[in-house]
Motif scaffolding. Structure first.
Motif, PDB file in Angstrom:
ATOM      1  N   TYR A  10      -4.781  -5.445   6.836  1.00 14.01           N
ATOM      2  CA  TYR A  10      -5.319  -6.788   6.573  1.00 14.01           C
ATOM      3  C   TYR A  10      -4.855  -7.348   5.230  1.00 14.01           C
ATOM      4  CZ  TYR A  10      -8.353  -6.454  10.608  1.00 14.01           C
ATOM      5  OH  TYR A  10      -8.823  -6.353  11.887  1.00 14.01           O
ATOM      6  N   PHE A  11      -4.907  -6.562   4.196  1.00 20.62           N
ATOM      7  CA  PHE A  11      -4.568  -7.026   2.855  1.00 20.62           C
ATOM      8  C   PHE A  11      -3.124  -7.503   2.770  1.00 20.62           C
ATOM      9  CE2 PHE A  11      -2.993  -6.386  -1.451  1.00 20.62           C
ATOM     10  CZ  PHE A  11      -3.934  -7.070  -2.203  1.00 20.62           C
ATOM     11  N   ARG A  13      -1.234  -8.797   4.871  1.00 15.23           N
ATOM     12  CA  ARG A  13      -0.972 -10.078   5.544  1.00 15.23           C
ATOM     13  C   ARG A  13      -1.091 -11.239   4.570  1.00 15.23           C
ATOM     14  NH1 ARG A  13      -4.912  -9.427  10.776  1.00 15.23           N
ATOM     15  NH2 ARG A  13      -4.296  -7.282  11.217  1.00 15.23           N
ATOM     16  N   ASP A  14      -2.057 -11.125   3.651  1.00 17.78           N
ATOM     17  CA  ASP A  14      -2.330 -12.220   2.721  1.00 17.78           C
ATOM     18  C   ASP A  14      -1.670 -12.041   1.361  1.00 17.78           C
ATOM     19  OD1 ASP A  14      -3.997 -13.575   4.546  1.00 17.78           O
ATOM     20  OD2 ASP A  14      -5.679 -12.283   3.996  1.00 17.78           O
ATOM     21  N   MET A  15      -1.543 -10.801   0.931  1.00 18.55           N
ATOM     22  CA  MET A  15      -1.036 -10.507  -0.413  1.00 18.55           C
ATOM     23  C   MET A  15       0.040  -9.423  -0.312  1.00 18.55           C
ATOM     24  SD  MET A  15      -2.974 -12.383  -2.446  1.00 18.55           S
ATOM     25  CE  MET A  15      -2.843 -11.616  -4.028  1.00 18.55           C
ATOM     26  N   PHE A  16       1.187  -9.788   0.211  1.00 11.20           N
ATOM     27  CA  PHE A  16       2.210  -8.778   0.448  1.00 11.20           C
ATOM     28  C   PHE A  16       2.689  -8.167  -0.865  1.00 11.20           C
ATOM     29  CE2 PHE A  16       6.423  -7.088   1.195  1.00 11.20           C
ATOM     30  CZ  PHE A  16       6.162  -6.288   2.291  1.00 11.20           C
ATOM     31  N   ASN A  49       0.424  -9.295  13.668  1.00  4.54           N
ATOM     32  CA  ASN A  49      -0.413 -10.361  13.102  1.00  4.54           C
ATOM     33  C   ASN A  49       0.152 -10.902  11.790  1.00  4.54           C
ATOM     34  OD1 ASN A  49      -2.204 -10.060  15.240  1.00  4.54           O
ATOM     35  ND2 ASN A  49      -3.391  -8.531  14.155  1.00  4.54           N
ATOM     36  N   GLY A  50       0.708 -10.037  10.981  1.00  2.00           N
ATOM     37  CA  GLY A  50       1.257 -10.476   9.705  1.00  2.00           C
ATOM     38  C   GLY A  50       2.483 -11.357   9.860  1.00  2.00           C
ATOM     39  N   LYS A  53       1.485 -14.775  10.891  1.00  2.00           N
ATOM     40  CA  LYS A  53       0.941 -15.548   9.770  1.00  2.00           C
ATOM     41  C   LYS A  53       2.061 -16.040   8.849  1.00  2.00           C
ATOM     42  CE  LYS A  53      -2.564 -15.551   6.296  1.00  2.00           C
ATOM     43  NZ  LYS A  53      -3.875 -15.130   6.002  1.00  2.00           N
ATOM     44  N   GLU A  54       2.956 -15.125   8.476  1.00  2.86           N
ATOM     45  CA  GLU A  54       4.092 -15.483   7.616  1.00  2.86           C
ATOM     46  C   GLU A  54       5.281 -14.625   8.004  1.00  2.86           C
ATOM     47  OE1 GLU A  54       5.558 -15.337   2.990  1.00  2.86           O
ATOM     48  OE2 GLU A  54       3.410 -15.318   3.390  1.00  2.86           O
TER      49      GLU A  54
END
Length: 123
Positions: A10-11, A13-16, A49-50, A53-54
């Motif tokens: 999860y992490f 995905r937002d803060m690679f 999922n990642g 998202k991006e």
């Protein structure tokens, strides 16, 4: 380790963070070598999922390579299912350009795994 695998999936995905991602891969592969699949399941979930998202080309290439490696070992695991889902749901948004699929994976998806239900029917 389960909590750490979930956190990474999860992490990142937002803060690679590249070094964190490399640790995630390392420990997931080590776990898989010891017949503990949860780390790889989380890694494949991160990819699917990642990337939705991006999109990152380097991660997409890793994703494809892991699935091919597992396929050659005789383990489709849930990696191919996550790959199918990524391409299927990505196709819903016509704004996104088509991605080059690996030929062997594309053939499996066209001939053997055309829908999500076909993954559920595997022995």
């Amino acid at each position: 380790m389960n909590t750490l695998y979930r956190f990474w999936s999860y992490f990142l995905r937002d803060m690679f963070n590249h070094s964190m991602y490399n640790e995630f891969r390392k420990y997931a592969l080590e776990g898989d070598a010891a017949d503990y699949n949860y780390g790889m399941e989380c890694l494949f979930r991160f990819y699917s999922n990642g990337l939705e998202k991006e999109f990152r080309k380097d991660l997409y290439e890793d994703f494809k390579q892991f699935i091919i490696d597992f396929y050659h070992k005789g383990h489709l695991s849930n990696g191919l299912e996550k790959y199918w889902a990524f391409h299927h749901y990505r196709g819903v948004d016509n704004q996104k350009p088509a991605l080059k699929k690996h030929p062997a994976l594309d053939q499996l998806l066209k001939e053997q795994y055309r829908s999500l239900g076909e993954f559920r029917n595997q022995p």
